[in-house]
Design a protein around this motif. Structure first.
Motif, PDB file in Angstrom:
ATOM      1  N   ALA A  73    -134.138 -45.366 -16.623  1.00 39.56           N
ATOM      2  CA  ALA A  73    -135.584 -45.588 -16.751  1.00 39.56           C
ATOM      3  C   ALA A  73    -136.318 -44.273 -16.989  1.00 39.56           C
ATOM      4  O   ALA A  73    -137.227 -44.203 -17.827  1.00 39.56           O
ATOM      5  CB  ALA A  73    -136.125 -46.290 -15.508  1.00 39.56           C
ATOM      6  N   LEU A  74    -135.937 -43.226 -16.274  1.00 36.40           N
ATOM      7  CA  LEU A  74    -136.557 -41.917 -16.477  1.00 36.40           C
ATOM      8  C   LEU A  74    -136.330 -41.415 -17.903  1.00 36.40           C
ATOM      9  O   LEU A  74    -137.255 -40.922 -18.553  1.00 36.40           O
ATOM     10  CB  LEU A  74    -136.005 -40.903 -15.466  1.00 36.40           C
ATOM     11  N   GLU A  75    -135.107 -41.584 -18.385  1.00 31.52           N
ATOM     12  CA  GLU A  75    -134.789 -41.159 -19.757  1.00 31.52           C
ATOM     13  C   GLU A  75    -135.577 -41.985 -20.767  1.00 31.52           C
ATOM     14  O   GLU A  75    -136.147 -41.447 -21.719  1.00 31.52           O
ATOM     15  CB  GLU A  75    -133.293 -41.282 -19.999  1.00 31.52           C
ATOM     16  N   GLU A  79    -141.218 -40.644  -9.899  1.00 24.14           N
ATOM     17  CA  GLU A  79    -140.601 -41.744  -9.174  1.00 24.14           C
ATOM     18  C   GLU A  79    -140.513 -42.944 -10.110  1.00 24.14           C
ATOM     19  O   GLU A  79    -141.297 -43.058 -11.048  1.00 24.14           O
ATOM     20  CB  GLU A  79    -141.436 -42.077  -7.936  1.00 24.14           C
ATOM     21  N   VAL A  80    -139.567 -43.814  -9.837  1.00 18.59           N
ATOM     22  CA  VAL A  80    -139.422 -45.037 -10.639  1.00 18.59           C
ATOM     23  C   VAL A  80    -139.933 -46.195  -9.801  1.00 18.59           C
ATOM     24  O   VAL A  80    -139.478 -46.432  -8.693  1.00 18.59           O
ATOM     25  CB  VAL A  80    -137.959 -45.239 -11.088  1.00 18.59           C
ATOM     26  N   ASP A  81    -140.919 -46.882 -10.348  1.00 21.57           N
ATOM     27  CA  ASP A  81    -141.632 -47.953  -9.646  1.00 21.57           C
ATOM     28  C   ASP A  81    -141.162 -49.314 -10.136  1.00 21.57           C
ATOM     29  O   ASP A  81    -140.970 -49.514 -11.336  1.00 21.57           O
ATOM     30  CB  ASP A  81    -143.128 -47.797  -9.930  1.00 21.57           C
ATOM     31  N   HIS A  82    -140.986 -50.232  -9.195  1.00 22.58           N
ATOM     32  CA  HIS A  82    -140.744 -51.636  -9.556  1.00 22.58           C
ATOM     33  C   HIS A  82    -142.098 -52.277  -9.825  1.00 22.58           C
ATOM     34  O   HIS A  82    -142.965 -52.305  -8.941  1.00 22.58           O
ATOM     35  CB  HIS A  82    -140.049 -52.385  -8.408  1.00 22.58           C
ATOM     36  N   ILE A  83    -142.316 -52.774 -11.024  1.00 19.70           N
ATOM     37  CA  ILE A  83    -143.580 -53.419 -11.376  1.00 19.70           C
ATOM     38  C   ILE A  83    -143.776 -54.656 -10.499  1.00 19.70           C
ATOM     39  O   ILE A  83    -144.812 -54.828  -9.868  1.00 19.70           O
ATOM     40  CB  ILE A  83    -143.602 -53.768 -12.875  1.00 19.70           C
ATOM     41  N   LYS A  84    -142.778 -55.515 -10.480  1.00 18.09           N
ATOM     42  CA  LYS A  84    -142.746 -56.619  -9.519  1.00 18.09           C
ATOM     43  C   LYS A  84    -142.011 -56.058  -8.309  1.00 18.09           C
ATOM     44  O   LYS A  84    -140.840 -55.712  -8.400  1.00 18.09           O
ATOM     45  CB  LYS A  84    -142.007 -57.832 -10.085  1.00 18.09           C
ATOM     46  N   GLU A  85    -142.701 -55.981  -7.189  1.00 18.69           N
ATOM     47  CA  GLU A  85    -142.179 -55.270  -6.027  1.00 18.69           C
ATOM     48  C   GLU A  85    -140.852 -55.827  -5.527  1.00 18.69           C
ATOM     49  O   GLU A  85    -140.664 -57.033  -5.430  1.00 18.69           O
ATOM     50  CB  GLU A  85    -143.211 -55.274  -4.911  1.00 18.69           C
ATOM     51  N   LEU A  86    -139.973 -54.908  -5.219  1.00 13.13           N
ATOM     52  CA  LEU A  86    -138.616 -55.220  -4.777  1.00 13.13           C
ATOM     53  C   LEU A  86    -138.605 -56.182  -3.593  1.00 13.13           C
ATOM     54  O   LEU A  86    -137.823 -57.131  -3.558  1.00 13.13           O
ATOM     55  CB  LEU A  86    -137.904 -53.915  -4.404  1.00 13.13           C
ATOM     56  N   PHE A 129    -140.597 -58.541  -2.789  1.00 14.56           N
ATOM     57  CA  PHE A 129    -140.979 -59.915  -3.111  1.00 14.56           C
ATOM     58  C   PHE A 129    -140.221 -60.511  -4.298  1.00 14.56           C
ATOM     59  O   PHE A 129    -140.194 -61.723  -4.469  1.00 14.56           O
ATOM     60  CB  PHE A 129    -142.484 -59.985  -3.377  1.00 14.56           C
ATOM     61  N   TYR A 130    -139.630 -59.666  -5.128  1.00 15.14           N
ATOM     62  CA  TYR A 130    -138.903 -60.121  -6.317  1.00 15.14           C
ATOM     63  C   TYR A 130    -137.524 -59.471  -6.374  1.00 15.14           C
ATOM     64  O   TYR A 130    -137.228 -58.690  -7.286  1.00 15.14           O
ATOM     65  CB  TYR A 130    -139.692 -59.782  -7.586  1.00 15.14           C
ATOM     66  N   PRO A 131    -136.649 -59.761  -5.424  1.00 17.83           N
ATOM     67  CA  PRO A 131    -135.327 -59.118  -5.410  1.00 17.83           C
ATOM     68  C   PRO A 131    -134.507 -59.420  -6.664  1.00 17.83           C
ATOM     69  O   PRO A 131    -133.656 -58.626  -7.047  1.00 17.83           O
ATOM     70  CB  PRO A 131    -134.669 -59.683  -4.153  1.00 17.83           C
ATOM     71  N   GLU A 132    -134.798 -60.534  -7.318  1.00 19.04           N
ATOM     72  CA  GLU A 132    -134.061 -60.883  -8.538  1.00 19.04           C
ATOM     73  C   GLU A 132    -134.358 -59.906  -9.680  1.00 19.04           C
ATOM     74  O   GLU A 132    -133.617 -59.840 -10.662  1.00 19.04           O
ATOM     75  CB  GLU A 132    -134.375 -62.322  -8.971  1.00 19.04           C
ATOM     76  N   CYS A 133    -135.444 -59.133  -9.577  1.00 13.23           N
ATOM     77  CA  CYS A 133    -135.814 -58.159 -10.612  1.00 13.23           C
ATOM     78  C   CYS A 133    -135.413 -56.729 -10.242  1.00 13.23           C
ATOM     79  O   CYS A 133    -135.780 -55.783 -10.932  1.00 13.23           O
ATOM     80  CB  CYS A 133    -137.321 -58.211 -10.850  1.00 13.23           C
ATOM     81  N   ALA A 134    -134.675 -56.585  -9.158  1.00 11.51           N
ATOM     82  CA  ALA A 134    -134.339 -55.261  -8.623  1.00 11.51           C
ATOM     83  C   ALA A 134    -133.645 -54.366  -9.643  1.00 11.51           C
ATOM     84  O   ALA A 134    -133.939 -53.170  -9.722  1.00 11.51           O
ATOM     85  CB  ALA A 134    -133.470 -55.404  -7.378  1.00 11.51           C
ATOM     86  N   LEU A 135    -132.743 -54.927 -10.423  1.00 11.57           N
ATOM     87  CA  LEU A 135    -131.967 -54.127 -11.375  1.00 11.57           C
ATOM     88  C   LEU A 135    -132.297 -54.467 -12.829  1.00 11.57           C
ATOM     89  O   LEU A 135    -131.482 -54.255 -13.719  1.00 11.57           O
ATOM     90  CB  LEU A 135    -130.469 -54.303 -11.101  1.00 11.57           C
ATOM     91  N   ASP A 136    -133.515 -54.920 -13.064  1.00 17.83           N
ATOM     92  CA  ASP A 136    -133.998 -55.226 -14.417  1.00 17.83           C
ATOM     93  C   ASP A 136    -134.790 -54.020 -14.913  1.00 17.83           C
ATOM     94  O   ASP A 136    -135.874 -53.726 -14.409  1.00 17.83           O
ATOM     95  CB  ASP A 136    -134.876 -56.479 -14.388  1.00 17.83           C
ATOM     96  N   ASN A 191    -136.544 -53.618 -17.390  1.00 13.69           N
ATOM     97  CA  ASN A 191    -137.865 -53.980 -17.912  1.00 13.69           C
ATOM     98  C   ASN A 191    -138.887 -54.155 -16.792  1.00 13.69           C
ATOM     99  O   ASN A 191    -140.077 -54.312 -17.065  1.00 13.69           O
ATOM    100  CB  ASN A 191    -137.775 -55.250 -18.760  1.00 13.69           C
ATOM    101  N   ASN A 192    -138.427 -54.134 -15.552  1.00 16.16           N
ATOM    102  CA  ASN A 192    -139.312 -54.217 -14.398  1.00 16.16           C
ATOM    103  C   ASN A 192    -139.561 -52.832 -13.792  1.00 16.16           C
ATOM    104  O   ASN A 192    -140.130 -52.715 -12.719  1.00 16.16           O
ATOM    105  CB  ASN A 192    -138.709 -55.152 -13.334  1.00 16.16           C
ATOM    106  N   LEU A 193    -139.168 -51.794 -14.490  1.00 16.78           N
ATOM    107  CA  LEU A 193    -139.296 -50.433 -13.974  1.00 16.78           C
ATOM    108  C   LEU A 193    -140.210 -49.601 -14.861  1.00 16.78           C
ATOM    109  O   LEU A 193    -140.274 -49.805 -16.067  1.00 16.78           O
ATOM    110  CB  LEU A 193    -137.926 -49.755 -13.909  1.00 16.78           C
ATOM    111  N   ARG A 194    -140.903 -48.657 -14.225  1.00 17.24           N
ATOM    112  CA  ARG A 194    -141.720 -47.693 -14.969  1.00 17.24           C
ATOM    113  C   ARG A 194    -141.719 -46.381 -14.200  1.00 17.24           C
ATOM    114  O   ARG A 194    -141.619 -46.360 -12.972  1.00 17.24           O
ATOM    115  CB  ARG A 194    -143.137 -48.207 -15.164  1.00 17.24           C
ATOM    116  N   THR A 195    -141.836 -45.302 -14.942  1.00 15.51           N
ATOM    117  CA  THR A 195    -141.874 -43.974 -14.349  1.00 15.51           C
ATOM    118  C   THR A 195    -143.313 -43.624 -14.008  1.00 15.51           C
ATOM    119  O   THR A 195    -144.202 -43.726 -14.845  1.00 15.51           O
ATOM    120  CB  THR A 195    -141.301 -42.933 -15.327  1.00 15.51           C
TER     121      THR A 195
END
Length: 107
Positions: A26-28, A52-59, A61-68, A70-74
């Motif tokens: 995500a950083l790259e 830092e790398v942020d989960h857009i949909k918070e980890l 509440f949305y564990p299914e998006c933890a390793l997506d 597209n749900n991450l932003r720097t």
């Protein structure tokens, strides 16, 4: 699905190899720049601050998006704190009106 209900289980997740590798990706992808600062016309990179790398949909509440990816932003540490209303960015009730706003200024 990843268990993210407790602070301890989230700590285990953030120390995992899968998270570290995805975080690096995500950083790259984001060119090691804070996306919120960039959107505001400011350059904030890993050369000037902690990123830092942020989960857009918070980890939590949305564990299914933890390793997506597209749900991450720097975000820089400052923007990440604003996003989560931490430290001096927390709302402390209604903003006080400036009782001096109509007074003469001595600039």
């Amino acid at each position: 699905m990843i268990d993210t209900l407790t602070h301890a289980s989230r700590a285990i997740f953030y120390n995992s190899q899968a998270w570290r590798e995805l975080r690096a990706d995500a950083l790259e992808r984001d060119h090691y720049e804070c996306l919120w600062c960039k959107a505001a016309g400011k350059v904030t990179s890993n050369q000037s601050t902690v990123l830092e790398v942020d989960h857009i949909k918070e980890l939590e509440f949305y564990p299914e998006c933890a390793l997506d990816i597209n749900n991450l932003r720097t975000l820089c540490k400052d923007c990440h704190n604003k996003r989560h209303h931490r430290f001096n960015y927390a709302s402390h009730g209604p903003k006080k009106e400036n009782k001096w706003k109509d007074d003469e200024r001595w600039d």
